[in-house]
Design a protein around this motif. Structure first.
Motif, short mmCIF file in Angstrom:
data_model
loop_
_atom_site.label_atom_id
_atom_site.label_comp_id
_atom_site.label_asym_id
_atom_site.label_seq_id
_atom_site.Cartn_x
_atom_site.Cartn_y
_atom_site.Cartn_z
N VAL A 1 0.75 -1.14 -0.05
CA VAL A 1 0.11 0.21 -0.18
C VAL A 1 0.85 1.46 -0.13
CG1 VAL A 1 -0.19 0.10 2.53
CG2 VAL A 1 -1.93 1.17 0.91
N VAL A 2 1.98 1.16 0.53
CA VAL A 2 2.84 2.65 0.57
C VAL A 2 3.42 2.55 -0.84
CG1 VAL A 2 5.04 3.17 1.34
CG2 VAL A 2 3.15 2.57 3.05
N ASN A 3 3.90 1.72 -1.45
CA ASN A 3 4.44 1.73 -2.88
C ASN A 3 3.26 2.20 -3.59
OD1 ASN A 3 5.64 1.09 -5.19
ND2 ASN A 3 4.33 -0.60 -5.27
N LEU A 4 1.95 1.92 -3.54
CA LEU A 4 1.08 2.12 -4.38
C LEU A 4 0.52 3.65 -4.43
CD1 LEU A 4 -0.92 1.01 -6.64
CD2 LEU A 4 -2.57 0.31 -4.91
N ALA A 5 0.50 4.15 -2.84
CA ALA A 5 0.13 5.54 -2.55
C ALA A 5 1.24 6.43 -2.36
CB ALA A 5 -0.45 5.51 -1.18
N GLY A 6 2.57 5.93 -3.24
CA GLY A 6 3.71 6.69 -2.87
C GLY A 6 3.63 8.05 -3.11
N VAL A 7 3.07 8.36 -4.37
CA VAL A 7 3.09 9.77 -5.02
C VAL A 7 2.33 10.73 -4.27
CG1 VAL A 7 2.51 10.98 -7.08
CG2 VAL A 7 3.89 8.98 -7.37
N PRO A 8 0.91 10.33 -3.87
CA PRO A 8 0.18 11.00 -2.92
C PRO A 8 0.52 11.18 -1.55
CG PRO A 8 -1.17 9.06 -3.35
CD PRO A 8 0.15 9.32 -4.29
N ILE A 9 1.31 10.27 -1.10
CA ILE A 9 1.81 10.19 0.24
C ILE A 9 3.11 11.33 0.31
CG2 ILE A 9 3.24 9.28 2.16
CD1 ILE A 9 1.78 6.64 1.64
N LYS A 10 3.77 11.33 -0.70
CA LYS A 10 5.05 12.16 -1.20
C LYS A 10 4.55 13.61 -1.07
CE LYS A 10 7.22 9.74 -4.00
NZ LYS A 10 8.13 9.24 -5.04
N ALA A 11 3.54 13.97 -1.78
CA ALA A 11 2.83 15.32 -2.03
C ALA A 11 2.19 15.65 -0.84
CB ALA A 11 1.85 15.31 -3.10
N GLU A 12 1.58 14.75 0.12
CA GLU A 12 0.77 15.34 1.04
C GLU A 12 1.70 15.70 2.26
OE1 GLU A 12 -2.29 13.71 4.24
OE2 GLU A 12 -2.86 13.16 2.33
N LEU A 13 2.99 15.02 2.43
CA LEU A 13 3.58 15.21 3.49
C LEU A 13 5.03 15.97 3.26
CD1 LEU A 13 3.37 11.49 5.35
CD2 LEU A 13 2.06 13.52 5.72
N GLN A 14 4.97 16.17 1.93
CA GLN A 14 6.04 16.75 1.47
C GLN A 14 7.50 16.10 1.57
OE1 GLN A 14 5.69 20.79 2.97
NE2 GLN A 14 4.15 21.30 1.55
N LEU A 15 7.49 14.92 1.26
CA LEU A 15 8.64 14.09 1.54
C LEU A 15 9.65 14.15 0.20
CD1 LEU A 15 7.08 11.08 2.95
CD2 LEU A 15 7.70 13.02 4.30
N ASP A 16 11.15 14.07 0.44
CA ASP A 16 11.94 13.98 -0.81
C ASP A 16 12.20 12.69 -0.84
OD1 ASP A 16 14.13 13.10 1.31
OD2 ASP A 16 14.64 15.26 1.31
N ILE B 1 -1.90 -8.65 -6.62
CA ILE B 1 -2.88 -8.81 -7.98
C ILE B 1 -4.36 -8.44 -7.45
CG2 ILE B 1 -3.78 -10.33 -9.62
CD1 ILE B 1 -1.38 -11.92 -9.31
N LEU B 2 -4.69 -8.93 -6.31
CA LEU B 2 -5.85 -8.67 -5.93
C LEU B 2 -6.01 -7.27 -5.31
CD1 LEU B 2 -7.14 -12.31 -4.66
CD2 LEU B 2 -7.61 -11.22 -6.90
N ALA B 3 -5.18 -6.91 -4.45
CA ALA B 3 -5.50 -5.80 -3.70
C ALA B 3 -5.12 -4.50 -4.48
CB ALA B 3 -4.60 -5.85 -2.44
N VAL B 4 -4.41 -4.56 -5.35
CA VAL B 4 -3.93 -3.34 -6.00
C VAL B 4 -5.14 -2.81 -6.74
CG1 VAL B 4 -2.74 -2.36 -7.96
CG2 VAL B 4 -1.39 -3.88 -6.06
N PRO B 5 -5.90 -3.39 -7.49
CA PRO B 5 -6.96 -2.65 -8.26
C PRO B 5 -7.98 -2.05 -7.24
CG PRO B 5 -6.57 -4.85 -9.14
CD PRO B 5 -5.77 -4.96 -8.09
N ALA B 6 -8.13 -2.70 -6.15
CA ALA B 6 -9.14 -2.26 -4.88
C ALA B 6 -8.65 -0.91 -4.54
CB ALA B 6 -9.52 -3.19 -4.12
N LEU B 7 -7.37 -1.06 -3.88
CA LEU B 7 -6.72 -0.11 -3.26
C LEU B 7 -6.55 1.16 -3.94
CD1 LEU B 7 -4.01 -2.19 -0.98
CD2 LEU B 7 -6.13 -1.21 -0.36
#
Length: 423
Positions: free
Chosen positions: A30-45, A150-156
């Motif tokens: 889940v962290v990999n999948l949400a990496g871009v929005p997490i970095k944007a919201e928390l302003q991470l390099d 495979i099953l979680a990525v589309p849903a998440l």
């Protein structure tokens, strides 16, 4: 090998443990999948995000080691239950507003709970299957990782795109609690365990001899390279697809599934081929050691070519094929260790093995983040990071090919001990 019947109920437990590993890897991805929005919201390099990816593994190895010894004394049924509860509860703090520090702490706790997962699940599974029938159920268990993605990525990804990455974590917590209920109702301890009389007659082999055997060292070395690739896939794959190759978050969701689909097919095929080879009289050196090492070498060579080809499509293909071949080693190593480890020490030995090779999970995401941060462009940094990964895979596979001789380890220990019983 003399064929023994499969115990009634073994495949039900296999399915439950498959689901256990499915949830385990959905939690990881889940962290990999949400990496871009997490970095944007928390302003991470990139270096901070690499640290976040690595934080999951800070206590991963330590807990794998500690729990490996615990399951020698406590029924795996209750250990698996406790771990699943920890996984579920560690997800819920992310549903609300969360700081970088809180996110890191929750990932560390989750990693501590998930560190022993595969080792304990394997130990539990081997209480249901005799040695000559373990490779295929081990492959099925390992596929929980692939199907978790495979099953979680589309849903998440749908939740992330249409709602928020915060709710993706909450959904995983709910699913984890559902598995806890199912395990309480259906989970049981396997019958293929030693009685007190058998344990007394089964001499312990000094851990020093077990842990310095060339097959144990070979398993750790080979799995280390495979886990380096796996942990990069769990942390950086989706970010690379979006930031490095220019795909959208929506498209990156289905692309993220591809390595796991290919990996699932590879692992199931390797497990089936291994079991067929054993029934036809091949030694476990060939049916397990060689079969697990060669795909790792080939995968590294494929990944090594990725920076030298043009076109995002072809680069994705190589990134899917290379790391996707790694999974075969995870199928064959636990049965090889089980071949020469006395059953009352098996949980600890598999736990120590897991603790050693998963150190790659601490190193790989941080190394990739550091390389990206200091590269001239993000794409150049990604390519350098994947080249490092490729070299590690090839070296690890070669070490496995050189060191994995489980049939001779068994013969050597049999000669040194007074008729030990192996299970």
């Amino acid at each position: 090998m003399t064929t023994q019947p499969t115990v009634k109920g073994a495949w039900t437990i296999t399915f439950l443990l498959f689901l256990f590993m499915l949830i385990n890897f959905a939690d990881k991805i889940v962290v990999n999948l949400a990496g871009v929005p997490i970095k944007a919201e928390l302003q991470l390099d990139p270096e901070q995000f690499g640290f976040l990816g690595s934080s999951f593994f800070f206590l991963f190895s330590i807990s794998a080691l500690a729990v490996g010894f615990i399951v020698n004394r406590i029924d795996t049924r209750w250990v698996l239950l406790a771990m699943a509860v920890i996984w579920a509860l560690a997800q819920f703090p992310m549903v609300g507003t969360v700081s970088f520090t809180t996110l890191v702490i929750c990932r560390i706790i989750l990693g501590a709970g998930e560190g022993p997962a595969f080792a304990v699940a394997v130990h539990a599974l081997y209480k249901w299957f005799p040695d000559e029938k373990r490779t295929l159920p081990t492959a099925i268990l390992a596929q929980g990782s692939a199907f978790g993605v495979i099953l979680a990525v589309p849903a998440l990804n749908w939740i992330i795109v249409n709602h928020s990455w915060h709710y993706a974590f909450g959904a995983l917590g709910v699913v984890g609690l559902m598995w806890v209920v199912a395990w309480l109702v259906l989970g049981r301890e396997g019958p293929l365990v030693q009685t007190v009389a058998m344990a007394a007659a089964d001499p312990r082999v000094p851990y020093f001899r077990l842990l310095t055997s060339r097959t144990f060292i070979g398993c750790c070395a080979a799995a280390f390279g495979a886990y380096w690739a796996l942990s990069l896939g769990l942390t950086w794959f989706t970010s690379f697809i979006i930031e490095g190759l220019g795909f959208t978050q929506k498209d990156a969701g289905w692309i993220t599934v591809l390595p796991w689909v290919f990996g699932a097919a590879t692992v199931l095929l390797a497990g089936w081929i291994s079991q067929v080879m054993l029934t036809r009289g091949y030694t476990t050196r060939g049916a397990r050691g060689v079969l697990g090492s060669i795909p790792l070498i080939i995968g590294g060579l494929i990944l090594l070519a990725m920076p030298h080809v043009d076109g995002a499509g072809l680069q994705v293909v190589l990134l899917v094929l290379g790391p996707g071949l790694c999974g075969a080693i995870f199928v064959v190593c636990p049965p090889m260790l089980g071949e020469f480890t006395p059953v009352q020490q098996r949980g600890a030995v598999i736990g120590i093995y897991s603790a050693i090779y998963t150190f790659a999970g601490i190193m790989a995401p941080w190394v990739m983040g550091t390389v990206i941060k200091h590269a001239a462009t993000p794409l150049e940094g990604y390519m350098t990071g994947f080249t490092i990964n490729a070299v590690i895979m090839v070296v690890s596979g070669l070490l496995g090919l050189l060191l994995l001789w489980p049939n001779s380890e068994r013969a050597r220990l049999l000669a040194q001990a007074a008729q030990p019983k192996f299970a």
